[in-house]
Write an enzyme that holds these catalytic residues in place. Structure first.
Site, PDB file in Angstrom:
ATOM      1  N   ASP A   1      -5.819  -2.617  -0.304  1.00  0.00           N
ATOM      2  CA  ASP A   1      -5.986  -2.234  -1.713  1.00  0.00           C
ATOM      3  C   ASP A   1      -5.048  -2.987  -2.637  1.00  0.00           C
ATOM      4  O   ASP A   1      -4.081  -3.596  -2.194  1.00  0.00           O
ATOM      5  CB  ASP A   1      -5.638  -0.745  -1.875  1.00  0.00           C
ATOM      6  CG  ASP A   1      -6.771   0.144  -1.464  1.00  0.00           C
ATOM      7  OD1 ASP A   1      -7.860  -0.378  -1.183  1.00  0.00           O
ATOM      8  OD2 ASP A   1      -6.549   1.366  -1.426  1.00  0.00           O
TER       9      ASP A   1
ATOM     10  N   TYR B   1      -0.259   0.352  10.301  1.00  0.00           N
ATOM     11  CA  TYR B   1       0.231   0.334   8.922  1.00  0.00           C
ATOM     12  C   TYR B   1       1.603   1.000   8.890  1.00  0.00           C
ATOM     13  O   TYR B   1       1.906   1.862   9.721  1.00  0.00           O
ATOM     14  CB  TYR B   1      -0.699   1.121   7.999  1.00  0.00           C
ATOM     15  CG  TYR B   1      -1.917   0.366   7.544  1.00  0.00           C
ATOM     16  CD1 TYR B   1      -1.881  -0.407   6.393  1.00  0.00           C
ATOM     17  CD2 TYR B   1      -3.111   0.436   8.263  1.00  0.00           C
ATOM     18  CE1 TYR B   1      -3.007  -1.101   5.956  1.00  0.00           C
ATOM     19  CE2 TYR B   1      -4.244  -0.252   7.828  1.00  0.00           C
ATOM     20  CZ  TYR B   1      -4.173  -1.023   6.681  1.00  0.00           C
ATOM     21  OH  TYR B   1      -5.285  -1.698   6.249  1.00  0.00           O
TER      22      TYR B   1
END
Lengths: 253, 253
Positions: free
Chosen positions: B52, B110
């Protein structure tokens, strides 16, 4: 009247150094502006020492005299909300009116960081000098001990200086190797030169770092460092290493 | 025709995410532009997954098909000299034409970083979420194990998504505490949430992090995590944590 002392850190990338100067954005200007926004006063911020354009500080010490009655524990938050995001105050304390952050400093430590992996570390790109070719770390280490103690450091001082006495004492000069999995290639990805002294001449750490890099590259012998020191001649030393690699690490009182 | 695979890192601060979109600066656009500058070709860069706007990558994996004959060992340097400084290629290798960096990815990790000291770390200010008030680390840790294994993660997926199957497998979810002398106050200065899975839904790690922060703040109990997971309802989970704290850490094949 109160004398307040702060520990601050800053990313020097966007600034023309610490000291206020006309038509330039500086750390001192931003600090004095933040105090003015907070208290309406025009103070003079004193630091442990100026840092050059592009040089960073992990723990710079500053102080200023204020008539404000704001409790000391509120100052950092109040200043930080009036400072740009690349300058942060971490600690605040009230000190005797006689305290002067430059004159009272006993020992200062700078760190010069060399990124030695083949490619830059994107997250540290503004805080380290990228040197992707081979460096002889042992040769660099051998060159450092001769700098320890009290010496005339004229060879490691820019000729653009007004300081007449060039004698300083170095307490420590060490080169640390870091392994970083970001390098993806294994091996040493970063060298950090830590230098501690009772004071530093203008560009002194950067000229020591520039000379040390030449030794690491094999352009000079380790023993050259001693000869350069004894020559008391700036032209004998290596180039001034890039400001972005330098960080004021610690100031001791 | 050759299929080239790269490991790249990027600072996502200045970009509208990985994927190309009209009137926006994206990582994919910059990569394809760099390849075009280098070879004249118009390639389509495939990644292990989109990130993103504002999300960073320490080790993203990409690949593209090229007819260029440039030796593989020259590609990183050639691309880096044509990329902005906030995108860096670290490794390059030639892979079978069938390799697809998203379809072939087995595990992705992540990391969401929370700066817990009273003030931001100026050198990491764009790479971590600042949460200066108390967090109950033990309560946060207790909430994580229920997420491990295969589950429908609808509760942790934005409603703006086109993926119909919301089942994913998490292999690891751990919260590490870092002590950093930059905090100057001692104690925990940083928490890192590492999450490894076979794939992630849109905003999944950020919604897990946002929910975990509410648990750390005492707004929710640790046991709520399980209830939220079982509800399969996005509205039951916490807010989407800020993109700047998130980094694609590792992709395994």
């Amino acid at each position: 009247m109160r004398n307040l002392r702060f520990t601050i850190s800053y990313d020097g990338t966007a600034y023309s150094g610490f000291q206020i100067q006309p038509n330039a954005d500086t750390i001192q200007y931003r600090l004095e502006q933040a105090v003015h926004m907070l208290t309406g006063e025009t103070v003079k911020v004193v630091s442990s020492g100026r840092t050059d354009a592009g040089v960073h500080a992990k723990a710079q010490v500053i102080n200023f005299i204020t008539t404000s009655k704001i409790p000391v524990e509120r100052w950092c938050l109040a200043l930080n909300s009036r400072l740009p995001k690349d300058i942060v105050a971490h600690t605040a304390e009230e000190v005797p009116l006689s305290f002067h952050s430059r004159k009272a400093a006993k020992r200062k430590t700078y760190c010069f960081t060399i990124r030695t992996a083949r490619f830059p570390d994107v997250f540290h790109r503004n805080y380290e000098y990228h040197h992707p070719t081979h460096l002889n770390v042992e040769a660099m280490r051998e060159a450092l001990p001769c700098l320890l103690g009290e010496h005339d450091f004229t060879s490691f001082c820019t000729v653009r200086t007004d300081k007449e006495v060039k004698v300083r004492t170095l307490y420590e000069a060490r080169l640390e190797a870091e392994i970083d999995d970001l390098s993806l290639n294994g091996g040493i990805s970063r060298l950090r030169l830590y230098v501690t002294g009772n004071g530093f001449l203008y560009n002194m750490v950067r000229i020591i770092a520039g000379t040390l890099l030449q030794i690491g590259e094999g352009k000079r012998a380790s023993s050259d460092m001693q000869r350069i020191l004894e020559a008391q001649d700036r032209s004998k030393a290596g180039p001034t290493a890039e400001a972005m690699g330098l960080m004021l690490w610690k100031v001791e009182y």
